[in-house]
Design a protein around this motif. Structure first.
Motif, PDB file in Angstrom:
ATOM      1  N   ARG A 147       0.834  -1.195   0.000  1.00 36.43           N
ATOM      2  CA  ARG A 147       0.000   0.000   0.000  1.00 36.43           C
ATOM      3  C   ARG A 147       0.876   1.256   0.000  1.00 36.43           C
ATOM      4  O   ARG A 147       1.764   1.391   0.851  1.00 36.43           O
ATOM      5  CB  ARG A 147      -0.918   0.024   1.244  1.00 36.43           C
ATOM      6  N   PRO A 148       0.649   2.165  -0.946  1.00 36.64           N
ATOM      7  CA  PRO A 148       1.423   3.424  -0.939  1.00 36.64           C
ATOM      8  C   PRO A 148       0.941   4.346   0.173  1.00 36.64           C
ATOM      9  O   PRO A 148      -0.272   4.531   0.350  1.00 36.64           O
ATOM     10  CB  PRO A 148       1.137   4.017  -2.322  1.00 36.64           C
ATOM     11  N   PHE A 149       1.863   4.916   0.927  1.00 34.95           N
ATOM     12  CA  PHE A 149       1.516   5.864   1.983  1.00 34.95           C
ATOM     13  C   PHE A 149       1.659   7.305   1.506  1.00 34.95           C
ATOM     14  O   PHE A 149       1.121   8.214   2.121  1.00 34.95           O
ATOM     15  CB  PHE A 149       2.406   5.631   3.206  1.00 34.95           C
ATOM     16  N   ILE A 150       2.407   7.494   0.425  1.00 32.31           N
ATOM     17  CA  ILE A 150       2.621   8.839  -0.105  1.00 32.31           C
ATOM     18  C   ILE A 150       2.568   8.806  -1.627  1.00 32.31           C
ATOM     19  O   ILE A 150       2.676   7.734  -2.250  1.00 32.31           O
ATOM     20  CB  ILE A 150       3.985   9.416   0.334  1.00 32.31           C
ATOM     21  N   LYS A 151       2.417   9.966  -2.222  1.00 36.01           N
ATOM     22  CA  LYS A 151       2.569  10.117  -3.660  1.00 36.01           C
ATOM     23  C   LYS A 151       3.263  11.447  -3.916  1.00 36.01           C
ATOM     24  O   LYS A 151       3.143  12.392  -3.132  1.00 36.01           O
ATOM     25  CB  LYS A 151       1.224  10.046  -4.378  1.00 36.01           C
ATOM     26  N   VAL A 152       4.016  11.493  -5.006  1.00 33.81           N
ATOM     27  CA  VAL A 152       4.789  12.690  -5.328  1.00 33.81           C
ATOM     28  C   VAL A 152       4.172  13.345  -6.565  1.00 33.81           C
ATOM     29  O   VAL A 152       3.959  12.690  -7.586  1.00 33.81           O
ATOM     30  CB  VAL A 152       6.268  12.346  -5.599  1.00 33.81           C
ATOM     31  N   VAL A 153       3.889  14.636  -6.460  1.00 32.89           N
ATOM     32  CA  VAL A 153       3.283  15.374  -7.570  1.00 32.89           C
ATOM     33  C   VAL A 153       4.124  16.604  -7.888  1.00 32.89           C
ATOM     34  O   VAL A 153       4.763  17.193  -7.006  1.00 32.89           O
ATOM     35  CB  VAL A 153       1.829  15.801  -7.229  1.00 32.89           C
ATOM     36  N   GLY A 154       4.146  16.995  -9.143  1.00 36.68           N
ATOM     37  CA  GLY A 154       4.905  18.170  -9.546  1.00 36.68           C
ATOM     38  C   GLY A 154       4.232  19.458  -9.091  1.00 36.68           C
ATOM     39  O   GLY A 154       3.012  19.509  -8.923  1.00 36.68           O
ATOM     40  N   VAL A 155       5.028  20.498  -8.871  1.00 34.35           N
ATOM     41  CA  VAL A 155       4.477  21.790  -8.460  1.00 34.35           C
ATOM     42  C   VAL A 155       3.857  22.483  -9.673  1.00 34.35           C
ATOM     43  O   VAL A 155       4.176  22.169 -10.828  1.00 34.35           O
ATOM     44  CB  VAL A 155       5.554  22.695  -7.831  1.00 34.35           C
ATOM     45  N   SER A 156       2.981  23.425  -9.417  1.00 29.11           N
ATOM     46  CA  SER A 156       2.361  24.194 -10.495  1.00 29.11           C
ATOM     47  C   SER A 156       3.319  25.281 -10.964  1.00 29.11           C
ATOM     48  O   SER A 156       4.310  25.607 -10.287  1.00 29.11           O
ATOM     49  CB  SER A 156       1.061  24.823 -10.008  1.00 29.11           C
ATOM     50  N   LEU A 157       3.012  25.880 -12.125  1.00 30.27           N
ATOM     51  CA  LEU A 157       3.835  26.965 -12.639  1.00 30.27           C
ATOM     52  C   LEU A 157       3.825  28.144 -11.672  1.00 30.27           C
ATOM     53  O   LEU A 157       4.854  28.805 -11.462  1.00 30.27           O
ATOM     54  CB  LEU A 157       3.331  27.400 -14.016  1.00 30.27           C
ATOM     55  N   LYS A 158       2.671  28.411 -11.056  1.00 25.88           N
ATOM     56  CA  LYS A 158       2.567  29.502 -10.089  1.00 25.88           C
ATOM     57  C   LYS A 158       3.464  29.247  -8.887  1.00 25.88           C
ATOM     58  O   LYS A 158       4.155  30.158  -8.401  1.00 25.88           O
ATOM     59  CB  LYS A 158       1.111  29.651  -9.637  1.00 25.88           C
ATOM     60  N   GLU A 159       3.486  28.003  -8.390  1.00 24.86           N
ATOM     61  CA  GLU A 159       4.339  27.653  -7.248  1.00 24.86           C
ATOM     62  C   GLU A 159       5.813  27.768  -7.623  1.00 24.86           C
ATOM     63  O   GLU A 159       6.642  28.180  -6.806  1.00 24.86           O
ATOM     64  CB  GLU A 159       4.019  26.233  -6.778  1.00 24.86           C
ATOM     65  N   PHE A 160       6.139  27.406  -8.865  1.00 19.76           N
ATOM     66  CA  PHE A 160       7.525  27.523  -9.318  1.00 19.76           C
ATOM     67  C   PHE A 160       7.954  28.992  -9.377  1.00 19.76           C
ATOM     68  O   PHE A 160       9.021  29.364  -8.888  1.00 19.76           O
ATOM     69  CB  PHE A 160       7.687  26.875 -10.692  1.00 19.76           C
ATOM     70  N   ARG A 161       7.109  29.833  -9.959  1.00 19.67           N
ATOM     71  CA  ARG A 161       7.454  31.246 -10.111  1.00 19.67           C
ATOM     72  C   ARG A 161       7.588  31.963  -8.770  1.00 19.67           C
ATOM     73  O   ARG A 161       8.363  32.914  -8.643  1.00 19.67           O
ATOM     74  CB  ARG A 161       6.410  31.936 -10.987  1.00 19.67           C
ATOM     75  N   SER A 162       6.847  31.499  -7.775  1.00 23.83           N
ATOM     76  CA  SER A 162       6.923  32.131  -6.454  1.00 23.83           C
ATOM     77  C   SER A 162       8.293  31.959  -5.816  1.00 23.83           C
ATOM     78  O   SER A 162       8.647  32.684  -4.880  1.00 23.83           O
ATOM     79  CB  SER A 162       5.846  31.558  -5.528  1.00 23.83           C
ATOM     80  N   GLN A 163       9.090  31.013  -6.310  1.00 24.41           N
ATOM     81  CA  GLN A 163      10.423  30.766  -5.757  1.00 24.41           C
ATOM     82  C   GLN A 163      11.478  31.697  -6.374  1.00 24.41           C
ATOM     83  O   GLN A 163      12.624  31.714  -5.916  1.00 24.41           O
ATOM     84  CB  GLN A 163      10.821  29.306  -5.986  1.00 24.41           C
ATOM     85  N   ARG A 164      11.085  32.423  -7.426  1.00 23.34           N
ATOM     86  CA  ARG A 164      11.966  33.421  -8.054  1.00 23.34           C
ATOM     87  C   ARG A 164      13.329  32.840  -8.469  1.00 23.34           C
ATOM     88  O   ARG A 164      14.389  33.369  -8.123  1.00 23.34           O
ATOM     89  CB  ARG A 164      12.153  34.635  -7.147  1.00 23.34           C
ATOM     90  N   VAL A 165      13.259  31.730  -9.182  1.00 29.47           N
ATOM     91  CA  VAL A 165      14.478  31.088  -9.690  1.00 29.47           C
ATOM     92  C   VAL A 165      14.457  31.164 -11.214  1.00 29.47           C
ATOM     93  O   VAL A 165      13.456  30.814 -11.848  1.00 29.47           O
ATOM     94  CB  VAL A 165      14.554  29.613  -9.247  1.00 29.47           C
TER      95      VAL A 165
END
Length: 270
Positions: free
Chosen positions: A12-30
């Motif tokens: 049974r999986p206890f976690i799943k990994v999902v990619g961040v949104s473009l908005k979340e990426f841009r908020s990091q200012r990289v």
């Protein structure tokens, strides 16, 4: 183990990994194009990186270099780019060899892709080695649906990441959790800090894989041995690697030849 010990095993999986949104990426200012190399440690961040580049209309130059901790991740890059040895580098999955690989290219400006949460070993070690880098979260770990799971019905629960331990404790508390098996130093530390009983762990000289660790554990239980909980004690791979770098001998400077005094032109000939 099912055939050998007549064991009942549920996956049974206890976690799943999902990619961040473009908005979340841009908020990091990289800014991706300000870097000459990207560091990947899992496939999800690879998918997220190229998806974000497409959504943001960023054209990654052919000169960009990619550093992966395993060959499997390096080969996975073929999904997005033409595989060329001169720009794709990979290690054997071990932390120290991965850091040695990166150190050979210390002139690069690295963009280190991360999954949140993370133990920070790779970027923290690179910072201590005074490499030029930026950190960017490209994926995040979220809890999976745990409906129908009853921890008390198991004799042993096996975990591979600290995030799984966090999800377990958040969902069920600690009192109802049976003995656990953990893979990796960070997972073992998370289990110990949560107050869980660790029956076995991997990798170790005796058990390089989790399958081997569980095999040995069940064998000891069936033979009637009374096993004490595993005590987690260690400084971690990053600390060990940095310590090894400190004690490495530097290049010995070549001894200079003593300067010879200029010959006296007026010296009398013998």
């Amino acid at each position: 183990m099912i055939q050998k010990y007549n064991a009942k095993i549920d996956y049974r999986p206890f976690i799943k990994v999902v990619g961040v949104s473009l908005k979340e990426f841009r908020s990091q200012r990289v800014e991706i194009l300000e870097h000459t190399a990207v560091v990947f440690t899992n496939r999800t961040t690879v998918d997220s990186f190229f998806r974000i580049c497409e959504e943001a209309r960023i054209t990654v130059p052919e000169t960009m270099k990619y550093f992966c901790n395993t060959e499997a991740i390096a080969l996975y890059l073929q999904k997005y780019i033409v595989y060329r040895k001169r720009k794709i580098f990979f290690a054997d999955g071990k932390f120290d060899t991965f850091m040695e690989l990166i150190l050979k290219h210390k002139e690069e400006k690295f963009l280190v892709s991360l999954t949140e949460p993370n133990n920070g070993e790779v970027p923290d070690t690179m910072e201590k080695l005074k490499l030029n880098l930026s950190k960017v979260v490209l994926a995040k770990t979220v809890a999976a649906d745990l409906e129908g799971i009853e921890p008390s019905q198991y004799d042993l629960m096996v975990f591979y990441s600290p995030s799984e331990i966090s999800t377990l404790v958040s969902a069920f508390g600690v009192e109802s959790i049976p003995t656990v098996a953990t893979f990796g130093t960070s997972t073992a530390s998370a289990a110990a800090n949560a107050g869980l009983r660790i029956g076995t762990l991997a990798p170790s000289p005796e058990a390089p894989s989790m399958a081997k660790a569980i095999d040995i554990y069940i064998g000891k239980i069936n033979s009637g041995q009374e096993l004490s909980p595993v005590v987690v004690n260690g400084s971690g791979k990053a600390a060990e690697f940095l310590k090894a770098q400190e004690v490495k001998p530097g290049r010995k400077a070549r001894p200079r030849k003593p300067e010879q005094a200029p010959a006296d032109k007026k010296a009398k000939q013998a």
